[in-house]
Motif scaffolding. Structure first.
Motif, PDB file in Angstrom:
ATOM      1  N   LEU A 221     -37.489-109.083  35.094  1.00  0.00           N
ATOM      2  CA  LEU A 221     -38.358-109.679  34.369  1.00  0.00           C
ATOM      3  C   LEU A 221     -37.639-110.535  33.144  1.00  0.00           C
ATOM      4  O   LEU A 221     -36.564-110.257  32.569  1.00  0.00           O
ATOM      5  CB  LEU A 221     -39.323-108.690  33.518  1.00  0.00           C
ATOM      6  N   LEU A 222     -38.534-111.642  32.613  1.00  0.00           N
ATOM      7  CA  LEU A 222     -38.065-112.411  31.413  1.00  0.00           C
ATOM      8  C   LEU A 222     -38.251-111.332  30.211  1.00  0.00           C
ATOM      9  O   LEU A 222     -39.248-111.106  30.051  1.00  0.00           O
ATOM     10  CB  LEU A 222     -39.036-113.484  31.326  1.00  0.00           C
ATOM     11  N   PRO A 223     -36.923-111.617  29.292  1.00  0.00           N
ATOM     12  CA  PRO A 223     -37.362-110.717  28.316  1.00  0.00           C
ATOM     13  C   PRO A 223     -38.381-111.313  27.159  1.00  0.00           C
ATOM     14  O   PRO A 223     -38.851-110.557  26.307  1.00  0.00           O
ATOM     15  CB  PRO A 223     -35.701-110.775  27.823  1.00  0.00           C
ATOM     16  N   SER A 224     -38.411-112.622  27.034  1.00  0.00           N
ATOM     17  CA  SER A 224     -39.299-113.100  26.282  1.00  0.00           C
ATOM     18  C   SER A 224     -40.815-112.546  26.591  1.00  0.00           C
ATOM     19  O   SER A 224     -41.635-112.352  25.674  1.00  0.00           O
ATOM     20  CB  SER A 224     -39.423-114.673  26.134  1.00  0.00           C
TER      21      SER A 224
ATOM     22  N   LYS B 278     -35.873-100.905  34.763  1.00  0.00           N
ATOM     23  CA  LYS B 278     -36.180-101.568  35.989  1.00  0.00           C
ATOM     24  C   LYS B 278     -37.279-102.446  35.725  1.00  0.00           C
ATOM     25  O   LYS B 278     -38.121-102.302  35.405  1.00  0.00           O
ATOM     26  CB  LYS B 278     -36.583-100.637  37.030  1.00  0.00           C
ATOM     27  N   VAL B 279     -37.087-103.921  36.124  1.00  0.00           N
ATOM     28  CA  VAL B 279     -38.162-104.731  36.200  1.00  0.00           C
ATOM     29  C   VAL B 279     -38.037-105.546  37.386  1.00  0.00           C
ATOM     30  O   VAL B 279     -37.252-105.977  37.914  1.00  0.00           O
ATOM     31  CB  VAL B 279     -37.844-105.744  34.987  1.00  0.00           C
ATOM     32  N   SER B 280     -39.314-105.896  37.812  1.00  0.00           N
ATOM     33  CA  SER B 280     -40.056-106.459  39.027  1.00  0.00           C
ATOM     34  C   SER B 280     -40.545-107.541  38.902  1.00  0.00           C
ATOM     35  O   SER B 280     -41.524-107.826  38.384  1.00  0.00           O
ATOM     36  CB  SER B 280     -40.444-105.337  39.964  1.00  0.00           C
ATOM     37  N   CYS B 281     -40.249-108.725  39.342  1.00  0.00           N
ATOM     38  CA  CYS B 281     -40.829-109.980  39.593  1.00  0.00           C
ATOM     39  C   CYS B 281     -40.915-110.351  41.058  1.00  0.00           C
ATOM     40  O   CYS B 281     -40.818-111.658  41.370  1.00  0.00           O
ATOM     41  CB  CYS B 281     -40.367-111.204  38.560  1.00  0.00           C
ATOM     42  N   LYS B 282     -41.247-109.366  41.880  1.00  0.00           N
ATOM     43  CA  LYS B 282     -41.244-109.767  43.567  1.00  0.00           C
ATOM     44  C   LYS B 282     -42.254-110.610  43.748  1.00  0.00           C
ATOM     45  O   LYS B 282     -43.310-110.255  43.509  1.00  0.00           O
ATOM     46  CB  LYS B 282     -41.364-108.241  43.868  1.00  0.00           C
ATOM     47  N   GLY B 283     -42.094-111.608  44.489  1.00  0.00           N
ATOM     48  CA  GLY B 283     -43.053-112.399  45.056  1.00  0.00           C
ATOM     49  C   GLY B 283     -43.778-113.284  43.949  1.00  0.00           C
ATOM     50  O   GLY B 283     -44.825-113.393  44.560  1.00  0.00           O
ATOM     51  N   VAL B 284     -43.373-113.476  43.146  1.00  0.00           N
ATOM     52  CA  VAL B 284     -44.168-114.338  41.912  1.00  0.00           C
ATOM     53  C   VAL B 284     -44.015-116.033  41.918  1.00  0.00           C
ATOM     54  O   VAL B 284     -44.488-116.433  41.094  1.00  0.00           O
ATOM     55  CB  VAL B 284     -44.072-113.796  40.276  1.00  0.00           C
ATOM     56  N   GLY B 285     -43.162-116.290  42.891  1.00  0.00           N
ATOM     57  CA  GLY B 285     -42.945-117.858  43.050  1.00  0.00           C
ATOM     58  C   GLY B 285     -42.102-118.326  42.155  1.00  0.00           C
ATOM     59  O   GLY B 285     -42.010-119.727  41.558  1.00  0.00           O
TER      60      GLY B 285
END
Length: 685
Positions: free
Chosen positions: A18-21, A44-51
């Motif tokens: 994930l973006l910290p900002s 844990k951070v997830s940006c799975k399948g967000v383009g």
């Protein structure tokens, strides 16, 4: 037996990003990035399948697991990436990655796991490989499905001396070259499945002294000779073209526990080392025609390798199987059941010989054993589960089950076995005895062309489950299952085309699961009311209704029921209300139909929403309605008579007694008595 493409759960494309900002701009644990939802936890951070098309510029405090899988990232780059130095797991699976920057990877000193599967790393592999060489502490690397050829894969893993798990499956490798894994001596798991590997050079695995799991399934290997990986515990060679598997002998034992050689072209039982700890051996879907020592294979097969001509096919192989607990020989070409072969397998618990050509039980001399008491020289087998379905057995000798004293489960489906009557009604040698087997708990005799089940066929055999399905026109008297009243819990009589007179059941006091689907029953078998059924399948029969007394007896036990495919009447669904009231789940309620028919209409409706208002009222309700109408007419007639009598005493009613049609003429000069005023509105008829 199951063997697999072995993967550690921690590698499974399940890491987070994930973006910290954005992290700083929210506190609820969920944020939006370009109209898509990212998720986070403290580490844990997830940006799975967000383009996403590129990496973020920095990471938040404490993030160690990052997932960017299923995005559109083409390049892993960045000169300044604050927060990345704490990263331990990075997932970039299923992107469009084709370039990896050394500058970016140099900022990941703590990285332990890097997942790059399903990308385009065959492009720019030289600079990409140089970048990966900077990750000296990396332990898990996934390079699967990247169209890598052998030399590309070798270049990517060079100098990764800390690597423990490597996935190179689903690539284009055709050859494993000597020295390929020289710089990865600590590998414990190596995935090479689903490539085009045809050749393994000698010594290619010599440096991997800690290797425990090796998967070479779905390749094009033809021969394994001189197998010497003594430290291996799991070896998968399934789905190749192997005609030979031979190992080296020596004083040092092999640690191998699981060996999968299924779906190959083996002509003989593999030559295994004398000393090993093998517990699971899968030889299914090969061309093995005999397990007996010294036997020859049919002449149409040619020996392509010189090692095959020098095989010592003796009981040496058998003696090496003392630890095997699970042996799968299904889908081969065996014609005889060789008891001798299995005598030394003292740990064997699960044996499958399904889908062969077995017709008889064989001695060591390959001759079928005549029906007789079990020979003393044949010790008992320790098998608990035996699968013999899909063979050509016509009978099993009386001593067969006596040689399997620990047998609990046997599948004899798709044979031609006829159960004997326990009281000696059948001719010797034409049937198989299934009585007096107190240890046997689960028996399958589906599709055996059994037309009549003899009385007391399973007497003194405390079966928990019995499958008699797909025996067309099976006839069962009430005594057929006698002896199972206090043990049987599951019974299948599916697809037997049995009518009411062929399906008689005793009082099975423990029966919980019953499958009667695919028959011709218009009534449920008698005797079911005393069974505490929990699941009942009556699909595809000829039932018009279900008897209320039987359903009432199951009101506290029945949990689910399947009923579709019966010609139920839409006007006789009281039984369905009983089921619903008892909380029984009708599993196929949306598919089940009922029919409505009268002089002018004939149609079907879903049973859950049938048009019951169209159905005629019961006779008792019709009689009651008729009585109500008759009483109404009686009281109405009495009222009219009373009015007529009063009218004779009143002058105002004189017009009523005439036959003229009209109204009384008005007479304003004469005042009528008060009680005669309503006559002004009376019309003569």
């Amino acid at each position: 037996m199951l063997l697999f493409e072995h993967r550690l759960p921690e590698r499974g494309c399940l890491l987070l990003w994930l973006l910290p900002s954005i992290l700083r701009a929210q506190s609820s644990g969920e944020v939006r990035l370009r109209s898509t939802l990212c998720q986070q936890s403290p580490t844990k951070v997830s940006c799975k399948g967000v383009g996403l098309h590129k990496l973020p510029k920095e990471l938040g405090q404490g993030v160690k697991h990052l997932e960017l899988s299923n995005n559109l990232i083409q390049t892993l780059s960045g000169s300044s990436m604050p927060g990345f130095e704490q990263l331990e797991h990075l997932d970039l699976c299923f992107n469009q990655l084709e370039a990896v920057s050394a500058t970016a990877l140099a900022q990941l000193p703590q990285l332990r796991s890097l997942l790059l599967g399903s990308n385009h790393l065959d492009r720019n592999y030289l600079p990409n490989g140089r970048a990966l060489h900077l990750l000296r502490n990396m332990e898990v690397l996934d390079l699967s499905a990247n169209n890598l050829e052998s030399h590309m894969a070798g270049w990517y893993i060079r100098n990764l001396s800390s690597l423990r798990v490597l996935d190179l499956s689903r690539n284009r490798m055709s050859r494993l070259q000597a020295g390929m894994f020289q710089s990865t001596p600590r590998l414990r798991e190596l995935q090479l499945s689903n490539n085009y590997i045809m050749e393994i050079e000698e010594g290619v695995f010599e440096a991997l002294e800690e290797l425990e799991v090796l998967n070479l399934a779905l390749n094009s290997l033809h021969c394994i000779s001189g197998f010497s990986l003594r430290q291996l515990r799991v070896l998968n060679l399934s789905h190749n073209a192997l005609e030979l598997f031979a190992s080296e002998d020596g004083a040092e034992p092999y640690l191998l526990q699981v060996l999968d050689l299924s779906h190959n072209r083996l002509l003989y039982f593999p030559e295994l080392p004398k000393a090993h700890y093998l517990t699971h051996l899968n030889l299914s879907n090969n061309l093995i025609a005999s397990l007996l020592p010294g036997s020859s294979h049919p002449g149409e097969f040619v020996l392509h390798y010189k090692e095959m001509g020098t095989f010592n096919r003796t009981l040496h192989t058998v003696s090496a199987l003392s630890h095997v607990a699970d042996l799968d020989l299904s889908n081969n070409q065996l014609q005889l059941f060789p008891f001798t072969f299995f005598h030394s397998l003292g740990s064997l618990h699960h044996l499958s010989l399904a889908m062969n050509c077995l017709q008889d039980v064989a001695r060591g001399d390959m001759e079928p054993i005549e029906p007789s008491p079990a020979p003393l020289e044949h010790p008992a087998l320790s098998v608990r589960s035996l699968d013999l379905h899909g063979n050509a057995f016509h009978m099993l000798p009386p001593w067969f089950f006596g040689s399997l004293p620990q047998l609990e489960t046997i599948n004899l489906g798709s044979n031609s076995l006829q159960p004997c009557e326990s009281q000696g009604g059948d001719s010797e040698g034409t049937c198989t005895p299934f009585y007096n087997l107190p240890r046997l708990k689960h028996l399958s005799l589906y599709k055996n062309n059994i037309t009549k089940l003899q009385p007391y066929a399973f007497n003194q055999t405390s079966l928990l489950s019995l499958d008699l399905s797909e025996n067309k026109d099976l006839f069962m008297s009430k005594e057929a299952l006698a002896g199972l009243e206090l043990s049987l819990q599951e019974l299948s009589l599916r697809d037997n085309q049995m009518d009411n007179g062929k399906a008689e059941l005793p009082c099975l006091g423990k029966l919980k699961v019953l499958d009667l689907s695919g028959n011709s029953l218009s009534l449920l078998p008698s005797g079911l009311s005393c069974s505490p059924l929990e699941s009942l399948d009556v699909r595809n029969n000829r039932l018009l209704t279900l008897e209320q007394p039987v359903l009432t007896s199951w009101s506290h036990s029945l949990k689910d029921m399947s009923i579709a495919g019966n010609p139920f009447s839409c006007c006789s669904l009281a039984w369905l209300d009983t089921l619903w009231a008892a909380g029984v789940g009708v599993l196929d309620q949306d598919e089940a139909l009922c029919t409505y028919q009268d002089e002018s209409r004939n149609f079907s409706a879903k049973i859950g929403s049938s048009p019951r208002w169209l159905c005629p009222h019961p006779k008792d309700m019709g009689s009651l309605a008729l009585i109500v109408v008759m009483l109404s007419l009686f009281f109405l007639t009495c009222g009219v008579c009373c009015l007529l009598k009063k009218g004779q005493k009143s002058p105002a009613f004189v017009g009523l007694q005439s036959n003229s049609v009209g109204v009384f003429p008005p007479n304003p000069k004469r005042e009528e008595p008060g009680e005669a005023k309503p006559a002004d509105s009376v019309t003569n008829v």
